[in-house]
Design a protein around this motif. Structure first.
Motif, PDB file in Angstrom:
ATOM      1  N   ILE A 205       0.828  -1.204   0.000  1.00 39.40           N
ATOM      2  CA  ILE A 205       0.000   0.000   0.000  1.00 39.40           C
ATOM      3  C   ILE A 205       0.864   1.257   0.000  1.00 39.40           C
ATOM      4  N   ALA A 206       1.911   1.263   0.835  1.00 35.80           N
ATOM      5  CA  ALA A 206       2.793   2.437   0.910  1.00 35.80           C
ATOM      6  C   ALA A 206       3.477   2.702  -0.418  1.00 35.80           C
ATOM      7  N   LEU A 207       3.970   1.651  -1.067  1.00 40.85           N
ATOM      8  CA  LEU A 207       4.650   1.824  -2.355  1.00 40.85           C
ATOM      9  C   LEU A 207       3.673   2.193  -3.466  1.00 40.85           C
ATOM     10  N   ALA A 208       2.486   1.589  -3.431  1.00 40.63           N
ATOM     11  CA  ALA A 208       1.506   1.837  -4.493  1.00 40.63           C
ATOM     12  C   ALA A 208       0.989   3.269  -4.468  1.00 40.63           C
ATOM     13  N   THR A 209       0.908   3.865  -3.288  1.00 37.65           N
ATOM     14  CA  THR A 209       0.369   5.220  -3.170  1.00 37.65           C
ATOM     15  C   THR A 209       1.447   6.295  -3.216  1.00 37.65           C
ATOM     16  N   ALA A 210       2.710   5.902  -3.359  1.00 37.66           N
ATOM     17  CA  ALA A 210       3.821   6.861  -3.269  1.00 37.66           C
ATOM     18  C   ALA A 210       4.111   7.663  -4.536  1.00 37.66           C
ATOM     19  N   PRO A 211       4.050   7.089  -5.746  1.00 34.39           N
ATOM     20  CA  PRO A 211       4.605   7.771  -6.921  1.00 34.39           C
ATOM     21  C   PRO A 211       4.109   9.194  -7.160  1.00 34.39           C
ATOM     22  N   VAL A 212       2.802   9.413  -7.206  1.00 33.90           N
ATOM     23  CA  VAL A 212       2.293  10.751  -7.539  1.00 33.90           C
ATOM     24  C   VAL A 212       2.619  11.773  -6.448  1.00 33.90           C
ATOM     25  N   PRO A 213       2.310  11.513  -5.153  1.00 31.29           N
ATOM     26  CA  PRO A 213       2.664  12.506  -4.138  1.00 31.29           C
ATOM     27  C   PRO A 213       4.164  12.800  -4.062  1.00 31.29           C
TER      28      PRO A 213
END
Length: 226
Positions: A205-213
């Motif tokens: 979850i942490a890696l999946a939500t990281a790219p854009v922010p």
């Protein structure tokens, strides 16, 4: 293993009413949080209270984290809207709130007994699905993975279970995923299934939500509507 016996389903009308009541409670909570989120964002924009901004920002992010944890809420779209409104400075906080909200949904899914889902299916007279859930419920975690694999055509869909963490990351990031439960619903079902290990799921979850922010924070990228 012989399939476990299930109680007789209630009258169809009663079962449907129970299900509609459950859905109405979830929808009411989602709508209430959405209006609270919108009000807080408008209040911050309208008033210039510098001393209160950190607290208000924290409130907005907490509301966002709770909102994104609710199934069928368009979390990706809400997160992008928050980033567009707040800019690069709050991108790490939005990432943290997104990760927290989806992890919360996963943990809730882990704590909800499969018996609850079985009762919902029984109420709807979906006895075949309820029987399947009952068999799934009786298995240990490793047995559940193997059981799901036996239900899928190996030639085409075996990779869904084998690479379930990769698929979880992809589903979380698909725009419009609210039609299949949203990020919160996807994380909730992942926890409910018992097929995911908590540390790996939290990392996913942490890696999946990281790219854009992180791209907005590190490189100062601007969203087209920001």
């Amino acid at each position: 293993m012989s399939p476990p016996s299930l109680p007789a389903p209630p009258p169809l009308k009663l079962g449907v009413l129970r299900t509609l009541w459950r859905l109405a409670l979830i929808a009411a909570l989602a709508v209430a949080l959405h209006f609270l989120f919108t009000w807080a964002e408008a209040w911050i924009t309208r008033n210039d209270y510098g001393w209160a901004m950190p607290g208000l920002l924290a409130l907005v992010l907490v509301i966002y984290a709770v909102l994104i944890a609710i199934p069928f809420v368009p979390g990706v779209e809400i997160g992008l809207s928050v980033l567009a409104a707040g800019g690069a400075d709050i991108a790490p906080l939005v990432w943290l709130a997104t990760t927290t909200g989806l992890t919360l949904a996963y943990v809730v899914g882990c704590t909800v007994p499969l018996g609850w889902l079985r009762r919902v299916l029984t109420d709807l007279h979906l006895t075949g699905a309820a029987q399947l859930v009952a068999r799934f419920e009786a298995l240990p975690p490793k047995g559940r993975v193997a059981f799901v694999q036996t239900l899928l055509p190996k030639k085409y869909c075996g990779w869904i279970v084998k690479y379930r963490y990769v698929n979880l990351a992809v589903l979380i990031n698909i725009p419009g995923n609210s039609v299949i439960g949203g990020g919160g619903g996807i994380a909730f079902v992942s926890g409910l299934s018992g097929m995911f290990r908590t540390p790996l799921t939290m990392l996913t979850i942490a890696l999946a939500t990281a790219p854009v922010p992180l791209a907005i924070w590190l490189f100062g990228l601007q969203l087209p509507w920001g």
